[in-house]
Design a protein around this motif. Sequence first.
Motif, PDB file in Angstrom:
ATOM      1  N   HIS A 482     -16.159 -40.650 -21.555  1.00 49.74           N
ATOM      2  CA  HIS A 482     -15.290 -41.213 -22.005  1.00 49.74           C
ATOM      3  C   HIS A 482     -13.710 -40.571 -22.006  1.00 49.74           C
ATOM      4  N   THR A 483     -12.732 -40.474 -20.952  1.00 49.92           N
ATOM      5  CA  THR A 483     -11.949 -39.939 -20.588  1.00 49.92           C
ATOM      6  C   THR A 483     -10.636 -40.493 -20.132  1.00 49.92           C
ATOM      7  N   ARG A 484      -9.414 -39.827 -20.903  1.00 50.44           N
ATOM      8  CA  ARG A 484      -7.628 -41.105 -20.512  1.00 50.44           C
ATOM      9  C   ARG A 484      -7.376 -39.627 -19.460  1.00 50.44           C
ATOM     10  N   ALA A 485      -7.147 -40.362 -18.827  1.00 53.55           N
ATOM     11  CA  ALA A 485      -6.192 -39.820 -17.734  1.00 53.55           C
ATOM     12  C   ALA A 485      -4.920 -40.312 -17.333  1.00 53.55           C
ATOM     13  N   THR A 486      -3.764 -39.434 -17.324  1.00 45.96           N
ATOM     14  CA  THR A 486      -2.413 -39.657 -16.740  1.00 45.96           C
ATOM     15  C   THR A 486      -1.618 -38.823 -16.007  1.00 45.96           C
ATOM     16  N   LEU A 487      -1.079 -39.315 -15.433  1.00 43.76           N
ATOM     17  CA  LEU A 487      -0.601 -38.598 -14.165  1.00 43.76           C
ATOM     18  C   LEU A 487       0.907 -39.773 -14.071  1.00 43.76           C
ATOM     19  N   GLU A 488       2.183 -38.222 -13.837  1.00 44.80           N
ATOM     20  CA  GLU A 488       3.566 -39.060 -14.042  1.00 44.80           C
ATOM     21  C   GLU A 488       4.179 -37.781 -12.530  1.00 44.80           C
ATOM     22  N   GLN A 489       5.030 -38.052 -12.176  1.00 42.75           N
ATOM     23  CA  GLN A 489       6.332 -37.251 -11.925  1.00 42.75           C
ATOM     24  C   GLN A 489       7.408 -37.303 -12.581  1.00 42.75           C
ATOM     25  N   PRO A 490       7.391 -36.046 -13.640  1.00 45.19           N
ATOM     26  CA  PRO A 490       9.004 -36.066 -14.221  1.00 45.19           C
ATOM     27  C   PRO A 490      10.299 -36.632 -13.841  1.00 45.19           C
ATOM     28  N   GLY A 491      11.044 -38.045 -14.992  1.00 46.59           N
ATOM     29  CA  GLY A 491      11.740 -38.655 -14.544  1.00 46.59           C
ATOM     30  C   GLY A 491      11.906 -39.868 -12.917  1.00 46.59           C
ATOM     31  N   ALA A 511       2.745 -29.069 -13.017  1.00 48.70           N
ATOM     32  CA  ALA A 511       3.005 -27.552 -11.955  1.00 48.70           C
ATOM     33  C   ALA A 511       3.444 -28.579 -10.343  1.00 48.70           C
ATOM     34  N   ILE A 512       3.579 -27.530  -9.518  1.00 50.47           N
ATOM     35  CA  ILE A 512       3.859 -28.353  -8.311  1.00 50.47           C
ATOM     36  C   ILE A 512       2.872 -28.818  -7.559  1.00 50.47           C
ATOM     37  N   VAL A 513       2.786 -29.804  -6.103  1.00 50.67           N
ATOM     38  CA  VAL A 513       1.814 -30.064  -5.974  1.00 50.67           C
ATOM     39  C   VAL A 513       1.997 -30.070  -4.074  1.00 50.67           C
ATOM     40  N   MET A 514       1.141 -29.662  -4.199  1.00 55.71           N
ATOM     41  CA  MET A 514       0.893 -29.616  -2.661  1.00 55.71           C
ATOM     42  C   MET A 514      -0.408 -30.131  -1.937  1.00 55.71           C
ATOM     43  N   ASP A 515      -0.352 -30.626   0.043  1.00 60.24           N
ATOM     44  CA  ASP A 515      -0.296 -31.730   0.251  1.00 60.24           C
ATOM     45  C   ASP A 515      -1.369 -30.254   0.762  1.00 60.24           C
ATOM     46  N   CYS A 516      -2.395 -31.256   1.131  1.00 56.18           N
ATOM     47  CA  CYS A 516      -4.170 -29.882   1.138  1.00 56.18           C
ATOM     48  C   CYS A 516      -5.044 -30.823   2.300  1.00 56.18           C
ATOM     49  N   GLY A 517      -4.722 -31.628   2.647  1.00 51.44           N
ATOM     50  CA  GLY A 517      -5.202 -32.224   3.817  1.00 51.44           C
ATOM     51  C   GLY A 517      -6.378 -33.421   3.517  1.00 51.44           C
ATOM     52  N   VAL A 518      -7.636 -33.007   3.656  1.00 53.41           N
ATOM     53  CA  VAL A 518      -8.915 -33.624   3.130  1.00 53.41           C
ATOM     54  C   VAL A 518      -9.581 -32.965   2.332  1.00 53.41           C
ATOM     55  N   GLY A 519      -8.904 -31.387   2.123  1.00 54.29           N
ATOM     56  CA  GLY A 519      -9.561 -30.366   1.798  1.00 54.29           C
ATOM     57  C   GLY A 519     -10.922 -30.310   2.637  1.00 54.29           C
ATOM     58  N   GLU A 520     -10.582 -29.975   3.709  1.00 55.42           N
ATOM     59  CA  GLU A 520     -11.449 -28.445   3.705  1.00 55.42           C
ATOM     60  C   GLU A 520     -11.128 -26.625   4.109  1.00 55.42           C
ATOM     61  N   PRO A 521     -11.618 -25.958   3.972  1.00 52.13           N
ATOM     62  CA  PRO A 521     -10.981 -24.566   3.381  1.00 52.13           C
ATOM     63  C   PRO A 521      -9.836 -24.325   3.842  1.00 52.13           C
ATOM     64  N   HIS A 522      -9.904 -24.280   5.637  1.00 51.36           N
ATOM     65  CA  HIS A 522      -8.733 -24.426   6.494  1.00 51.36           C
ATOM     66  C   HIS A 522      -7.246 -24.704   5.665  1.00 51.36           C
ATOM     67  N   GLN A 523      -7.466 -25.947   4.944  1.00 53.81           N
ATOM     68  CA  GLN A 523      -5.864 -26.719   4.725  1.00 53.81           C
ATOM     69  C   GLN A 523      -5.397 -26.074   3.636  1.00 53.81           C
ATOM     70  N   THR A 601       8.109 -30.678  -5.223  1.00 58.19           N
ATOM     71  CA  THR A 601       7.626 -31.831  -6.650  1.00 58.19           C
ATOM     72  C   THR A 601       6.310 -31.904  -7.428  1.00 58.19           C
ATOM     73  N   MET A 602       7.291 -32.403  -8.617  1.00 61.19           N
ATOM     74  CA  MET A 602       6.565 -31.360  -9.318  1.00 61.19           C
ATOM     75  C   MET A 602       5.603 -32.383 -10.285  1.00 61.19           C
ATOM     76  N   LEU A 603       4.412 -32.225 -10.947  1.00 58.85           N
ATOM     77  CA  LEU A 603       3.582 -33.849 -11.345  1.00 58.85           C
ATOM     78  C   LEU A 603       3.202 -32.974 -12.876  1.00 58.85           C
ATOM     79  N   THR A 604       3.178 -33.596 -13.974  1.00 50.12           N
ATOM     80  CA  THR A 604       2.318 -33.284 -14.703  1.00 50.12           C
ATOM     81  C   THR A 604       1.056 -34.858 -15.345  1.00 50.12           C
ATOM     82  N   LEU A 605       0.086 -33.674 -14.963  1.00 48.61           N
ATOM     83  CA  LEU A 605      -0.840 -35.228 -15.553  1.00 48.61           C
ATOM     84  C   LEU A 605      -1.904 -34.144 -16.896  1.00 48.61           C
TER      85      LEU A 605
END
Length: 801
Positions: A482-491, A511-523, A601-605
């Motif tokens: 049983h967990t509770r998850a939240t995600l917001e872009q402040p403001g 923290a800052i969010v960065m695009d990492c494709g589909v998650g392959e190591p080189h991405q 882009t900053m996210l708080t999770l």
Amino acid sequence: MKRFFLRGSCKTSFPDGRDGSRPSKNANQRRFSALEGRPSCRPLMFCKRLSGVAHDVAFSPGNLHRLYRAGTQPPAIALRLAAAIIFCLAATGIAADTVGRSELEPPDTPAHDNRIFWVEGELLVQYRDTPSRQTASMRAATRTIPDTTVQRRNLRALSHLNSRRIDVVRSPDRGTLELMAEYAQRPDVEFVTPNYRRHIQRSLIPEATRFYEQWGLLNTGQTVNAFTGTPGADIGATRAWPMSRSIAREYVIAVIDTGVDYRHPDLMAGMWRNPGEQPGSGTDDDGNDYIDDIHGYDFSGTSLPAHNFSRPPGPDPMDVDGHGTHIAGIAAAVADQASGIVGVTSARIMALKASPDGSSIPLADSLEAMAYAIMMKRDYGVPVAVINASYGGVGGSNRLERDMIIEAGDAGIVVCAAAGNSGSNNDQRPFYPASYNLPNLIAVTGSTSRDERPSFANYGVNSVHLAAPGKDIISTVPLWYHTRATLEQPGEREFNTTGIEFSGFTNSLTAIVMDCGVGEPHQFPNRIRGKIALIERGGGLYFHEKVRHAMEAGAIAAIIYNHQSGSFSATLVGPSDWIPALAISRDDGQALREAIQSGTTMLTLSHEPVSDQAYDVWNGTSMATAFVSGAVTFMAYQFPDDTPEQRIARLVETVEPLPSFEHRVSSGGRLNMQRAIDRDADRLPDWWEIKWVGDLETMNDTTDTAGNGFLDWQEYRAGTDPTDPNDALQLMDAKVLPCGARRLRWASVADRSYRVARANAIDGEFKQIASDLPATPPYNTWTDSDGNTKHPVFYRVELDD
């Protein structure tokens, strides 16, 4: 009577898909997916029914005298004081063994079904001893075994205890029976056996979740899952706890199961901690051949990513399913929480994970876990009292398993085993390990809150010892249920999100969010370290692979968004050192990608456990076995010099006789801890009578052995010497201070608390003016600050129950 209400609900989870997708199933279906479509294996399954809610009565062996509120309190022992004048006024066994099939004979089932009884293509091989006296580990390092067509894994603890090398041998292209026939002919092989599967004993049928009391400890006739119990149909725990002696040291219960969530608030403080091992050192600090075995060990070594014979066991015994956590809570949940449940006894839990999938337990892993517990007691002095074996199967008796249980008995350890959940007679169809007729093994079936036998519970008048509560049992489940998850872009905005199963926890992370494709190591960008990775679902990768790649790149959290319309649920397959991970929809993921392309882009999770929901009501002889493990440990505190056989006898010979079990179990009844600690029912615990007079005949609740006007049961309650006429609960001295206050002093003993009452006349009404005064041996001192000394004042000191 203090009650704490604990909310909980069934966890929903799904089998992992190739790309991480999982078709929706209910919570119970996932647990048994490995056994679907195999009716013949129903007796082998976990013994649990999902449902429920409960609240508990906050009793604990450590503070019984303060928390016990049930029933009529006995008259207090009282002394009255007029000014400085003290007035001392006393108030008023099992039949022949059923060995079963030989190791080479398959069960009575078609050959194509053998896979449900053993791990196909695997053997346990014990090699012949060598003339030298080298240790098993030295022989394991020097022995040359030429067959290169198989894979091997040495069972270190088992080899050490047997002074012979014992391996798990696996062939990728030969079946178990073919492999056995070959190895049985080898001159260097002493013994071979299939790697039998044992299965956790829980039932299949899910039920609604509700909150109810722990009726197994105190049955007041409460209703659980529309089933109203019978008052008193419990194990007598709340009546036995006040009779417990002071605990000099805490015994250990070794739980061989699916692991234990050692982070759970009801278990964390009660986990066994290896004193010889330094956490995270990466070295074998205590020299027991196991690195970082802090709370126990993972002997399955196959939690991630899936069953992999070559994956070695590891130090993290985190629960992969929930069954082991539920067992641990029943036996020894810590009682000093503001909310939660209480275990049968106070003990330390040694978590020995032996299940790779939450359903089955390979024999090799259970034996290695058992050998570890024995080794830690025999060679390292860990006070293991009980091994809880809430699993089993009908795959035949096994020499190695039988010998290991005997070894446990030689080390002073009781093995508590579940009788099984097929509703069958174990006399006719043995169920192992419960069906081994060994003096240190106790086989347990289940009972309901009406003292009836549940239809799922196995029985056997010659092979099952006793019953214990096994239906509608509230206990702990892992925090990741049983967990509770939240995600917001402040403001800016909040996102709809769900937590990913087995994810790491954080109550807030920005923290800052960065695009990492589909998650392959080189991405993963070089700058991802210390930042949040945004990953698209799909690309032929499992969820756990995507998150592992993010961790290896240095990301501190991961967000996975859908590659198609809608939201989804995900799993990381099993517990590990995961970073926090959340799941969001495709639209939200694409919006984040556009925001990243436009600038920083900053996210708080957050992804945190809902700890007050980490409880569920389950059914099974597994649960009943945990009650007995707790009771055996409780008796170990009372009678530390008892052998395993004597501890078992104390429980079996003092059951509550019941018609429903008269011809079903050898004892004819259900566990009763109160009877076990006070066989002659004279309100004096047996350990106390033996301590002072050496027998159970001299004293009872009407005798005054010291001849000082205090009955023996009153002396017991006060903690005084019943053989010394001058030792009793009494005010030793009183003094009026210059300020007019009055100071009282009396002899006190550890683990008691006291209250003080005052009256203006010796025959007047005494009113309580102080309570819950903890003992400060050898004397307690207390001051009445009321300065009125114009009239005589009378005091009475009593035990605060």
